[in-house]
Design a protein around this motif. Structure first.
Motif, short mmCIF file in Angstrom:
data_model
loop_
_atom_site.label_atom_id
_atom_site.label_comp_id
_atom_site.label_asym_id
_atom_site.label_seq_id
_atom_site.Cartn_x
_atom_site.Cartn_y
_atom_site.Cartn_z
N HIS A 15 0.32 -17.12 8.25
CA HIS A 15 0.70 -16.13 8.96
C HIS A 15 1.15 -14.81 8.17
CE1 HIS A 15 3.18 -13.40 11.48
NE2 HIS A 15 2.37 -13.80 12.60
N ASP A 16 2.27 -14.97 7.42
CA ASP A 16 2.68 -13.93 6.68
C ASP A 16 1.83 -13.49 5.36
OD1 ASP A 16 4.60 -14.32 8.30
OD2 ASP A 16 6.21 -14.70 6.81
N ALA A 19 -0.58 -11.22 6.88
CA ALA A 19 0.25 -9.96 7.04
C ALA A 19 0.50 -9.15 5.96
CB ALA A 19 1.59 -10.27 7.88
N ARG A 20 0.68 -9.66 4.80
CA ARG A 20 1.06 -8.88 3.49
C ARG A 20 -0.35 -8.30 3.24
NH1 ARG A 20 3.90 -13.42 1.75
NH2 ARG A 20 5.98 -13.23 2.31
N GLU A 22 -3.14 -7.69 4.94
CA GLU A 22 -3.40 -6.62 6.14
C GLU A 22 -2.84 -5.42 5.58
OE1 GLU A 22 -3.22 -8.45 9.77
OE2 GLU A 22 -5.07 -9.28 9.65
N TRP A 23 -1.59 -5.45 5.19
CA TRP A 23 -0.90 -4.26 4.78
C TRP A 23 -1.35 -3.80 3.65
CZ3 TRP A 23 2.12 -2.62 0.65
CH2 TRP A 23 2.71 -1.31 1.03
N PHE A 27 -2.59 0.10 3.44
CA PHE A 27 -2.03 0.79 2.49
C PHE A 27 -2.92 1.52 1.47
CE2 PHE A 27 0.49 0.94 -1.85
CZ PHE A 27 1.17 2.29 -1.77
N ASP A 95 -0.51 -16.01 -3.88
CA ASP A 95 0.41 -16.71 -3.04
C ASP A 95 -0.53 -18.07 -2.14
OD1 ASP A 95 2.81 -15.63 -3.64
OD2 ASP A 95 2.83 -14.24 -1.99
#
Lengths: 386, 118
Positions: A15-16, A19-20, A22-23, A27, A95
């Motif tokens: 999940h995270d 999210a990273r 996608e950010w 960006f 990661d």
């Protein structure tokens, strides 16, 4: 149901991590659409007028523009943010790949063992300095470093990075470059039917696979110097149902026989090599082609105006594309002629990828991809020349 | 344990390198500005990821009708929950400050943060 382009070798961000990732993509799109155009604006509005006032002339070339722009605060900020977006892209992808490392290696082994196609590694191959000295595109470890036995991490990182790096421009299977170059060949030489072809510097084989689909009867070979990307490439090709023969070889001097291919191609590979390697690669292509065979090297856009060239050269200085600057001035047809091709058979063509502003990173302008085209002389012509 | 030790511990578990070989350019007159900006951008990333997480959480809770009013406000982490949260905070801190690793990687001695097999 899986998304288009999904295959068994892709890592699964949690999940995270998702999210990273996608950010980072958001960006980079912001930088491409909202910040990079500002660099052109400050050039036109304050840097260029000041230069004209001081020197009573236009800047001579991209190098002179660069010297001025490095002093500009807005350009400094854009550069720093652009650089950071690239670093964070790799960091967050690492990661995921690190967490799934063992599973990725196992999946690759299982897929590779099933075939089709083949994988041949050469543990004694010397990694060329242009790969070993710096990590191209800032990918930590580059294409060749291994961090576990039978490692595939470099390939998994690269595959997962492409949609972020190019804002999805390459399509669900990251194969737009191969599709475009295969389409270019069909248009450029409609009568040409490759029976045995070679893709040089294939990395994960994402640009190789469209050639299998365009000419299903052709025997497709692909080489790279990096073992982890090749292991990944073969497993990926199997997962996507393509038959490719991957081998770990240096394009400067391969183990293939003379005149053993109808077609040799590369997709934005030449600018990752070196001044010494480039003529050797072109000469190797000439050696490998049968008389009448074709060589196609797709390259990265180099820009039309000196300002566009300056923007595109950001990657040379900031993204470890150390050789890309040389390619801006290189006369590739002349180098191909020196490598053994008949000068009248060597041309530069262009192929458009139809990319949007958010996919270009360095502003609009001429963004068609140059293609070096050379045909090896027929046996008759070779005899006449001799 | 100091912050520095926490960062080193977090990176000791790491199997893949996190800094690219090759000199890292700096863009501002003072290289400290580059590092600060890099940290700010990482904070943007982390804040965005956290907001996505909270958004997922709220939507799931709403869908499942399990969240009672005031329950989150009254919640206090204990035991394993507290430890997991502390580990996450340490990893978060290491991530934001990871730009400093580049400076270490550029020094002549090889970074000890990963083992290069080949």
């Amino acid at each position: 149901m899986n998304a288009p382009g999904h295959h068994a070798m892709l890592p699964h961000p949690d999940h995270d991590e998702t999210a990273r990732q996608e950010w980072v993509r958001t960006f980079r799109q912001h930088l491409a659409t909202r910040v990079a155009p500002g660099v052109a604006a400050v050039y036109e509005r304050r840097v260029l007028p000041r230069f004209r006032a001081q020197h009573q002339r236009e800047p001579a070339d991209r190098h002179e523009i660069r010297r001025e722009m490095l002093q500009d605060g807005y350009h400094q900020f854009w550069s720093a943010l652009q650089r950071r977006s690239q670093e964070l892209m790799w960091d967050t992808l690492a990661d995921t790949v690190e967490r799934e490392h063992d599973a990725l290696v196992s999946r690759a082994k299982a897929l590779s063992a099933d075939g089709p196609g083949s994988l041949e590694l050469d543990p004694d191959l010397d990694i060329p300095t242009y790969h070993a000295a710096v990590d191209i595109h800032l990918q930590p470890g580059g294409y060749h470093s291994e961090f576990a036995p039978d490692d595939v991490a470099a390939g998994a990182l690269y595959d997962a990075a492409l949609p972020i790096y190019l804002a999805g421009a390459l399509g669900p299977e990251n194969d737009l470059l191969g599709r475009t170059l295969a389409g270019f060949l069909a248009h450029h030489a409609p009568e040409f039917e490759p029976r045995r072809m070679l893709d040089m510097g294939c990395a994960i084989g994402n640009s190789t696979l469209p050639w299998c689909r365009a000419w299903p009867e052709a025997e497709v070979h692909a080489i790279d110097v990096g073992a982890p990307v090749l292991r990944y490439a073969h497993a990926r090709a199997v997962a996507l149902g393509a038959r490719v023969h991957f081998s770990q070889q240096n394009a400067e001097r391969t183990r293939f026989d003379d005149a053993s291919f109808d077609l040799v191609v590369s997709h934005i590979m030449l600018h990752e090599t070196s001044r010494a390697a480039l003529p050797r690669i072109l000469a190797e292509c000439h050696r490998l082609l049968r008389p009448g065979g074709l060589m196609l090297h797709m390259e990265i856009p180099r820009g039309g105006t000196p300002f566009e060239q300056f923007m595109l050269e950001w990657e040379t200085y900031n993204n470890n594309e150390r050789f890309a600057g040389y390619m801006t001035d290189a006369d590739l047809p002349r180098l191909a002629a020196s490598a053994g091709f008949d000068a009248t058979d060597c041309t530069m063509e262009r192929a458009s990828l139809g990319m949007s502003t958010e996919q270009k990173s360095y502003g609009a302008g001429d963004f068609s991809f140059p293609v070096l085209v050379a045909r090896k002389a027929s046996a008759d012509a070779e005899r006449q020349r001799a | 344990m100091t912050d520095r030790t926490d960062t080193a511990t977090a990176d000791a578990r790491t199997g893949l390198p996190r800094t690219a070989k090759g000199r890292r350019p700096h863009y501002f007159a003072d290289p400290a500005t580059d590092r600060l900006l890099a940290m700010v951008v990482t904070l943007m990333e982390e804040l965005s990821a956290t907001r996505d997480r909270v958004d997922s959480l709220e939507r799931v809770l709403e869908r499942e009708r399990v969240l009672a009013e005031g329950a989150v406000e009254a919640f206090r982490p204990e035991g394993e929950t507290a430890e997991v949260r502390e580990a996450r905070r340490a990893a978060f801190t290491a991530r934001v400050l990871r730009v400093l690793d580049a400076e270490i990687a550029e020094s002549p001695q090889e970074s000890p943060s990963f083992t290069h097999v080949k």
